[in-house]
Design a protein around this motif. Sequence first.
Motif, PDB file in Angstrom:
ATOM      1  N   LYS A   1      37.668  59.213  52.837  1.00 24.23           N
ATOM      2  CA  LYS A   1      36.727  58.646  51.877  1.00 24.23           C
ATOM      3  C   LYS A   1      37.400  57.442  51.239  1.00 24.23           C
ATOM      4  N   MET A   2      36.577  56.437  50.918  1.00 24.86           N
ATOM      5  CA  MET A   2      37.105  55.239  50.293  1.00 24.86           C
ATOM      6  C   MET A   2      36.285  54.923  49.056  1.00 24.86           C
ATOM      7  N   LEU A   3      36.974  54.666  47.954  1.00 22.37           N
ATOM      8  CA  LEU A   3      36.326  54.186  46.731  1.00 22.37           C
ATOM      9  C   LEU A   3      36.760  52.740  46.544  1.00 22.37           C
ATOM     10  N   ILE A   4      35.767  51.841  46.540  1.00 20.21           N
ATOM     11  CA  ILE A   4      36.079  50.410  46.406  1.00 20.21           C
ATOM     12  C   ILE A   4      35.465  49.908  45.113  1.00 20.21           C
ATOM     13  N   MET A   5      36.275  49.316  44.262  1.00 19.48           N
ATOM     14  CA  MET A   5      35.764  48.821  42.975  1.00 19.48           C
ATOM     15  C   MET A   5      36.799  47.938  42.283  1.00 19.48           C
ATOM     16  N   PRO A   6      36.354  47.135  41.308  1.00 23.40           N
ATOM     17  CA  PRO A   6      37.297  46.485  40.408  1.00 23.40           C
ATOM     18  C   PRO A   6      37.558  47.406  39.212  1.00 23.40           C
ATOM     19  N   ASP A   7      38.535  47.070  38.399  1.00 24.25           N
ATOM     20  CA  ASP A   7      38.756  47.827  37.167  1.00 24.25           C
ATOM     21  C   ASP A   7      37.835  47.331  36.051  1.00 24.25           C
ATOM     22  N   HIS A   8      37.604  46.030  36.019  1.00 24.06           N
ATOM     23  CA  HIS A   8      36.759  45.371  35.009  1.00 24.06           C
ATOM     24  C   HIS A   8      36.363  44.032  35.596  1.00 24.06           C
ATOM     25  N   PRO A   9      35.335  43.368  35.087  1.00 23.94           N
ATOM     26  CA  PRO A   9      35.068  41.989  35.538  1.00 23.94           C
ATOM     27  C   PRO A   9      36.080  41.028  34.898  1.00 23.94           C
ATOM     28  N   THR A  10      36.434  39.974  35.635  1.00 23.97           N
ATOM     29  CA  THR A  10      37.155  38.843  35.036  1.00 23.97           C
ATOM     30  C   THR A  10      36.335  37.602  35.366  1.00 23.97           C
ATOM     31  N   PRO A  11      35.243  37.362  34.604  1.00 27.00           N
ATOM     32  CA  PRO A  11      34.340  36.256  34.957  1.00 27.00           C
ATOM     33  C   PRO A  11      35.049  34.904  34.921  1.00 27.00           C
TER      34      PRO A  11
END
Length: 411
Positions: A341-351
């Motif tokens: 299984k893979m979880l792909i995400m950022p921790d927070h946005p850095t606009p």
Amino acid sequence: MKYVVILGDGMADYPVPELDMKTPLGVAHKPNIDYMAEYGELGLVKTVPDHLNPPGSDIANMSVLGYDPDEFYTGRSPLEAVSMGLSLADDELAIRCNLVTLSDDEPYGQKTMVDYSSDEITTAEARELIGFINEKLGSDNMRFYPGVSYRHCIVLKTDSSLPLLCTPPHDISGRQITDFLPKGFMHDELIERMKESHRLLKDHPVNIARREKGLRPANSIWPWGEGRRPALSDFEAKYGLRGAVVSAVDLIRGIGLCAGMENIIVDGTTGTYRTNFEGKAGAAVDFLLNRGDFVYIHMEAPDECGHRHEVPEKVRSIEYIDSRVVGSIASRLRDAGVDFKMLIMPDHPTPLVLRTHTHDAVPYVIYDSRAKYPLNPGARYDEAFAAATGIYRPLGHMIMESFLKDDVANV
Ligand SMILES: [Zn+2]
């Protein structure tokens, strides 16, 4: 089953004019991640509660790893200290100790903060200065430990839970330090040592040599960001999986170590888009095939590009994560006949437009390699598609539990 988290620091963004009002995730060519968005669970997750400020990577990554930051977060210094190899006992307080440049002429309390980084002093020079300071100003209950460049650590032995109030030096650049000296518990002892450090450092041979080279001297210590080691429950005890963290960033390594996880050091990792992506992917696969079940791969590059407003580089860093990390790991695990299984995400946005972090919910994908048909036909992994699914997880620290559940809908 093996579990892989791909954490693209600061990947999420707002639409930008340079990309025809699309986001970097919206335009990046990333066939591997987009395939997973079609076949997996796609949605938004809130990693940093609105009342926690600033929305830093330390808080956000702690949340992704399954630890409620409201309960466990104790500041950045203890995480840095742990990543430096310091164990930190229950009666020890870690305090970040910058080597800074203060102005020359005034009495100590009236000096100006010229540079919070002493012109990004080299680690070798700083080690010599911090060693000297520890020899002259250290004691049984206060020790100075060298870290990297201008970033060092004071470990204070104390049972007191009284507050110590310090100011981050990068918040007072160019300002007089008078009102920003430490306040509260033990402020006298700290201020005394700051003054003494100036007396000891201002004409130290390292600083004389720096001045001759036209560089700013590291003429004072500056303590801030104090905290005790967070009492993170052991990841393996909590989830029954042996885990490892792969990151070039000390805060993220510190979280992993506090959670009892292995810290995999990969040569050539830099925290930029020129980092050794293949090295990270290879180390992760090696760990999963030989030693453990869970790996957390943190990539700093998109966040750096956000802070620097580097638009094409941010897009490229996402494309590199797709091909050189996600695609490479997935194909090697498939070749080895291993379900994952893979979880792909950022921790927070850095606009890019803000050049700093925000609290906004971020898009995530949970993909299971056993999935047989798409849950979101035609979807891609970006902010808009994630919002359109209507799936929203308000508590970021709960996502790890869902990710580690062995239930796949679409087999
Ligand atoms: Zn971050």
